[in-house]
Structure formats: C-alpha cells, structure tokens
Design a protein around this motif. Structure first.
Motif, mmCIF file in Angstrom:
data_model
loop_
_atom_site.group_PDB
_atom_site.id
_atom_site.type_symbol
_atom_site.label_atom_id
_atom_site.label_comp_id
_atom_site.label_asym_id
_atom_site.label_seq_id
_atom_site.Cartn_x
_atom_site.Cartn_y
_atom_site.Cartn_z
ATOM 1 N N GLU A 164 15.021 -2.886 -4.452
ATOM 2 C CA GLU A 164 14.545 -1.634 -3.873
ATOM 3 C C GLU A 164 13.081 -1.366 -4.219
ATOM 4 N N HIS A 165 12.686 -1.712 -5.420
ATOM 5 C CA HIS A 165 11.321 -1.420 -5.881
ATOM 6 C C HIS A 165 10.418 -2.617 -5.614
ATOM 7 N N LEU A 166 9.320 -2.354 -4.909
ATOM 8 C CA LEU A 166 8.418 -3.406 -4.451
ATOM 9 C C LEU A 166 7.039 -3.256 -5.090
ATOM 10 N N ILE A 171 6.039 5.981 -5.354
ATOM 11 C CA ILE A 171 4.802 5.270 -5.017
ATOM 12 C C ILE A 171 3.959 5.177 -6.285
ATOM 13 N N VAL A 172 3.406 4.003 -6.544
ATOM 14 C CA VAL A 172 2.535 3.818 -7.710
ATOM 15 C C VAL A 172 1.221 3.196 -7.248
ATOM 16 N N TYR A 197 -4.549 9.826 -0.841
ATOM 17 C CA TYR A 197 -4.903 9.464 0.533
ATOM 18 C C TYR A 197 -4.928 7.960 0.787
ATOM 19 N N MET A 198 -4.904 7.133 -0.269
ATOM 20 C CA MET A 198 -4.922 5.695 -0.034
ATOM 21 C C MET A 198 -4.538 4.941 -1.300
ATOM 22 N N ASN A 211 -3.012 -4.050 -5.502
ATOM 23 C CA ASN A 211 -2.202 -3.545 -6.613
ATOM 24 C C ASN A 211 -1.564 -2.229 -6.198
ATOM 25 N N LEU A 212 -0.372 -2.325 -5.653
ATOM 26 C CA LEU A 212 0.291 -1.165 -5.060
ATOM 27 C C LEU A 212 1.796 -1.352 -5.139
#
Length: 341
Positions: free
Chosen positions: A99-101, A129-130, A169-170, A175-176
């Motif tokens: 589930e976590h990407l 979201i990280v 905003y972005m 690295n996301l």
C-alpha cells in the motif's frame, strides 16, 4: 529536522518504485544502494523498464535473478496512453505489492542506508503523503553545478515551507512517497495524463492538503542525483519541469508569481531609486534587509541538507537564476518539450 516521526518501529511494508528509460549504467551503479537499505519491515523494489533501447532490461533482469524482492515491470508501446512516464508509473503502481509507495528516479541513489526507514517514519493514519529532498552530486569548480544545486535547494525551501504552512503544492519524483489509496482515489494521473511532465508536482498539487501531507528534512531521508553537465541539457530539463506550473491551483500560481516578482523588484529597484535619491542608505538598507533574510533562511535550510558551500554564491546565483527563469518562461510560451527523457 523532519516531520514528527512515529515512535513505533513497526513500519509499514514499502514498495520502492523506480521508473527507468535507457538507464542501464545508472541502474548498474545504484540498484545496490536500494538493496542495502536497512528497513525494519519488508520492502520490494519495483523496477519499471519504460521501453528502453539500451541494456536496461538485461541489467534489471540480472539483479532480479539474485534478489527475490525485485519486481520487474516491462512497458510496451501503447499509443492510447501517449507513451509517457505517467503510463509507465501507473503500471508500476498497479504491480506494487504494498500500500505504501516510495518513488525515486533511475539516476538517483539514497544518501544513506536509512532512506526507506526515514521516509516511511513519516507515514501515519492521517499522513498519506511524504515529501522528501532530492539533491544533486557536487562537482568542484563548476558554476553550472552550483546553479543547479542552488535552484534545487531554493525550490525545496519553497515546497517544504508551503507544506509546513498548510498549503502543500508540489513534490519531486526523485524523493516522494504516498499510498496506493491516494493514487486510486483520484484515478491516478488521469486529469493530466496528456501532459508529459507532472507525475510528481501536478499529482501532489491535486491531492495534497494540510491534513494528509508530511515532510522529512533529515539528511538520511535524502536522495542524490547525477546532475547535468552541460547548460543546454539542464535548460531542457528545466523547461520540462516548469511546463507544469501553469496547471497548478490558482492560489499556488499567485504565491509563486509573487515570489518571482520580489526577485525582479530587488534586481531593478536600486537603479530606479537612483533617479529619485542620491542618499545611498535608501538603496542599501532595503537590499541589506532582503539579503539578510535570504541568507538566514537559505543558510539554515541548506545546513540541514549539507549544501552550505552555496551560501557565499547566493547573490551571483540568484541573479543568474532570475534571468534563466525569465528565458525559460518565454521559450516555453513558444513551444513545450514533449518527452519526459
């Protein structure tokens, strides 16, 4: 210092997703960095071969033979989806087991063996979201390299600050991290599938808000990329990156435009003021205040990311970047780059 981290060491299983197109040499060097990660839960590495014509397929197959946690996704030509990176990423996300990407690029490598651990620590029941930092390798005696890294740090300072202020905003694809649920909740990239770029920033612009977004600023959470070594290549890369900005939400566009206008005003104001006053202090004091704030904020931020060598170059780098950004805006008004690589 990153976002407040979960003290529970029982992390979620993670799928690390890497999209590659003709990246055989980089993959050969960097896949070992992913395999050497120390993570307190299971993780897999999803390697997406996006229609490569070099030895990318052979390289990832060799690694997969010796590592059971590598999953390969081969992308074939598909005209219905315009053959862009978003289609390739969608296939990779669907193939991911967990589930976590966690996303990065094929020309990137984790700065430490705790990268997955650090990024995963920011997930929680509320935070899906990280945002992380993706920097570039340093090249001695290269002004272009300093310019690339300055622009990267400045951009990160903005998107981290906006996120802390509750208006994310972005993020950058280097690295996301986010969950599958967030991805499928908005039908993935469907709203901007025809736009070649934006698999990172446009997607985050669409789904991120003050309640679901976390950041990590610890150095161990960062990635490092291979920088462009020619001005022409970097300009083309930046043209692709900024081509998505016009599709941001209105209030984000206003905030970003305002920041750029303050840079322009700082550049031309001293010359304008010379027509109205001969008193130098009316020119120097505003400049001093502005650059004091810039040096302080940029300095504290770059210290966390070990980019302190840029500090003394700020005036030269900022002026150069102002003109380059103006050029990029004007040239992109004429034509938009069509390929993601």
């Amino acid at each position: 210092m990153g976002a407040k981290q979960n003290n529970n060491r029982n992390r979620n299983p993670i799928s690390v997703v890497v999209c590659a197109k003709n990246e055989a040499q980089n993959l050969k060097k960097f896949i070992p960095h992913f395999l050497q990660q120390k993570y307190s839960a299971p993780f897999e590495i999803v390697l997406i071969n996006d229609r490569s014509t070099d030895e990318t397929g052979e390289i990832i197959s060799q690694f997969a033979q010796n590592n059971s946690n590598i999953k390969i996704v081969n992308v074939e030509e598909c005209e219905n989806f315009w053959g862009n990176k978003k289609y390739a990423l969608t296939l990779g996300i669907k193939a991911a087991q967990y589930e976590h990407l966690l996303f990065t690029d094929a020309d990137c490598y984790p700065t430490s063996e705790n990268w997955i651990e650090q990024m995963a620590s920011c997930f929680s029941k509320k935070k899906s979201i990280v945002l992380g930092y993706g920097g570039y390798e340093k090249i001695k005696n290269s002004f272009l390299n300093k310019l690339i890294r300055y622009e990267t740090v400045l951009t990160a300072l903005q998107y981290f600050s906006y996120s802390k202020a509750g208006i994310p905003y972005m993020g950058v694809g280097r690295n996301l991290a986010y969950t599958k649920s967030e991805f499928f909740k908005v039908n993935g990239f469907i709203k901007h599938i025809k736009i070649k770029s934006g698999d990172d920033d446009l997607f985050i612009n669409e789904i991120a808000d003050s309640s679901n977004t976390s950041i990590n600023l610890s150095f161990d959470s960062t990635t490092t990329s291979i920088p462009k070594n020619s001005f022409k290549d970097w300009i083309l890369q930046k043209r692709r990156h900024i081509s998505t900005a016009s599709h941001y939400k209105a209030h984000h566009k206003i905030l970003l435009a305002t920041f750029y206008l303050t840079q322009i005003i700082t550049l031309i104001a001293p010359f304008v003021l010379l027509f109205f006053t001969a008193d130098v202090k009316f020119i120097l004091i505003p400049l001093f205040i502005r650059y004091a704030i810039l040096f302080l904020s940029f300095g504290l931020f770059s210290k966390k990311l070990k980019e302190m060598d840029l500090i003394l170059w700020i005036p030269f780098l900022e002026i150069s970047l102002i003109f380059i950004q103006l050029y990029l805006y004007l040239i992109n008004r004429i034509s938009i780059p069509t390929n993601w690589k």
